[in-house]
Design a protein around this motif. Structure first.
Motif, mmCIF file in Angstrom:
data_model
loop_
_atom_site.group_PDB
_atom_site.id
_atom_site.type_symbol
_atom_site.label_atom_id
_atom_site.label_comp_id
_atom_site.label_asym_id
_atom_site.label_seq_id
_atom_site.Cartn_x
_atom_site.Cartn_y
_atom_site.Cartn_z
ATOM 1 N N LEU A 71 3.270 -7.839 0.779
ATOM 2 C CA LEU A 71 1.839 -7.896 0.506
ATOM 3 C C LEU A 71 1.054 -7.363 1.699
ATOM 4 N N SER A 72 0.136 -6.437 1.440
ATOM 5 C CA SER A 72 -0.729 -5.900 2.481
ATOM 6 C C SER A 72 -2.166 -6.296 2.172
ATOM 7 N N ARG A 73 -2.845 -6.835 3.160
ATOM 8 C CA ARG A 73 -4.230 -7.259 2.958
ATOM 9 C C ARG A 73 -5.173 -6.089 3.184
ATOM 10 N N ASN A 74 -6.145 -5.954 2.306
ATOM 11 C CA ASN A 74 -7.151 -4.909 2.408
ATOM 12 C C ASN A 74 -8.344 -5.423 3.201
ATOM 13 N N ASP A 82 -8.003 -7.282 -2.958
ATOM 14 C CA ASP A 82 -7.772 -7.960 -1.681
ATOM 15 C C ASP A 82 -6.375 -7.725 -1.129
ATOM 16 N N LEU A 83 -5.404 -7.634 -2.034
ATOM 17 C CA LEU A 83 -4.013 -7.428 -1.637
ATOM 18 C C LEU A 83 -3.445 -6.220 -2.364
ATOM 19 N N SER A 84 -2.504 -5.560 -1.729
ATOM 20 C CA SER A 84 -1.849 -4.430 -2.379
ATOM 21 C C SER A 84 -0.355 -4.494 -2.155
ATOM 22 N N LEU A 143 -5.109 -8.118 -6.833
ATOM 23 C CA LEU A 143 -3.903 -7.489 -6.302
ATOM 24 C C LEU A 143 -3.662 -6.182 -7.040
#
Length: 379
Positions: A71-74, A82-84, A143
């Motif tokens: 999970l990568s936070r934007n 918010d997450l990708s 997401l």
């Protein structure tokens, strides 16, 4: 010199069949400069001749990677999630304009040819996603899958990382969106349709042009325009809400087709849409300029001048609030044209709403440990 890291390849050809570029442009973190030199055996001349004759496309190398997190936070206010999750590093589609190309510099690889021929698959992504979702206090947020590199690029056929991620999200009833330019997403309709019935998934198809000839050189290994529209129609008919991304918009290349793309997407079943002008961060700028000068020399100057007009006179503007919109008269006109086309064909310009109230807390984590409430930042 068709494959040096430091110099652009000869004007003809700019690419071999199935590749966006043959230039292994030097990554910006590499302090070594390289230049091809003839060693007297004629190898440099032979390489050039093979390139001129349209030799076979360089083979794709797929590396399987075990990652520590998925999970990568934007942190950008310009995107609506918010997450990708990005199951892959690099992308075999080879889109010359791809803003993700510079990420290959972090691997010590070229954002040029290496980006589309050296693909890293995060093979334990589903396991890491499960661990993240079972952490105490996790709550669902917006997401997105595939925000950087395409989750349905050719490597997915074998590795099926994206499908395994969807299975985990379905198990937890976690809402999510997918953006892709691949018809390969149709493979997963059996998973996506039931989720859509619960308001848990939305799909966005990127359609940059309706001209197959332009698509072949702009996005050499992506699905053709007709195939993407067919995929959009199939998704909509299966009850999966679908939107269209008319991105990136390139002045004097695909920009004249904005209205036609919106119309075609609406006819295919899209319910919403968005559009972003071309961005040229880091190494993407010289790669795109070399491609543009080779394929469209008669309009290259006009295209680059217009892009600078939309970026305050610069080749790129990375500021939040500006990078996805551009500024000035031309950028405003593009927005007005897109908005008018959406109104004319009944498309909204907002994200498809998803239901975050179905998320299953207290799921059993690996090893049998139960999870429960409480708010905890994952990053």
């Amino acid at each position: 010199m068709s494959s040096t890291r430091d110099s652009p390849p000869a004007a003809a050809p700019v690419a071999r069949k199935g590749r966006g570029t043959v230039w292994r442009i030097q990554p910006r973190f590499d302090g070594l400069a390289r230049q091809d030199a003839d060693d007297g055996w004629g190898s440099l001349e032979d390489d050039h001749l093979r390139s001129e004759e349209g030799g076979a496309a360089p083979a794709t190398v797929i590396v399987e990677e075990q990652v520590r997190s998925i999970l990568s936070r934007n942190d950008s206010p310009d995107v609506g999630f918010d997450l990708s999750i990005n199951p892959y590093r690099g992308c075999e589609h080879g889109c010359i304009y791809c803003y993700a190309r510079p990420t290959h510099s972090y691997l010590g690889l070229s954002p040029g040819l290496d980006f589309e021929t050296h693909i890293v698959g995060k093979v334990n992504a589903a396991e890491r996603l499960r661990q993240a979702l079972t952490k105490p206090g996790y709550r669902p947020v917006a997401l997105n899958i595939g925000s950087v590199t395409d989750a349905y690029q050719p490597a997915e056929r074998r590795l099926q990382i994206t499908r395994s991620l969807i299975e985990v999200l379905a198990e937890f009833r976690h809402p999510f969106s997918i953006i892709t330019k691949s018809a390969g997403i149709l493979r997963d309709i059996d998973l996506l349709a039931p989720l859509a019935a619960q308001g848990l998934v939305a799909v966005y198809l990127s359609v940059t042009t309706l001209d197959p000839a332009l698509a072949r050189i702009l996005e050499p290994r992506a699905a053709g325009p007709r195939r993407r529209l067919q995929a959009m129609s199939a998704l909509a008919q299966a009850g999966i809400p679908v939107g269209v991304s008319v991105s990136p918009v390139i002045p004097f290349l695909n920009e004249p087709d904005i209205e036609h793309i919106v119309e075609a997407a609406a006819q295919a079943g899209a319910c919403t849409g968005f559009s972003i002008p071309l961005r040229l961060p880091w190494e993407v700028a010289p790669l795109f300029e070399q491609w543009l000068g080779s394929y469209f020399p008669e309009r290259a100057g006009r295209v680059m001048a217009r892009l600078r007009d939309m970026r305050g006179g610069k080749i790129n503007d990375a500021r939040f609030g500006h990078r996805m919109r551009g500024e000035g008269v031309w950028a405003d006109l593009l927005r007005q044209r897109f908005a008018a086309a959406c109104r004319r064909h009944g498309l909204k310009q907002q994200r498809i709403p998803l239901d975050d109230g179905r998320f299953l807390t207290g799921m059993v984590a690996p090893g049998g440990a139960s999870t429960s409430g409480g708010q905890l930042s994952l990053f």
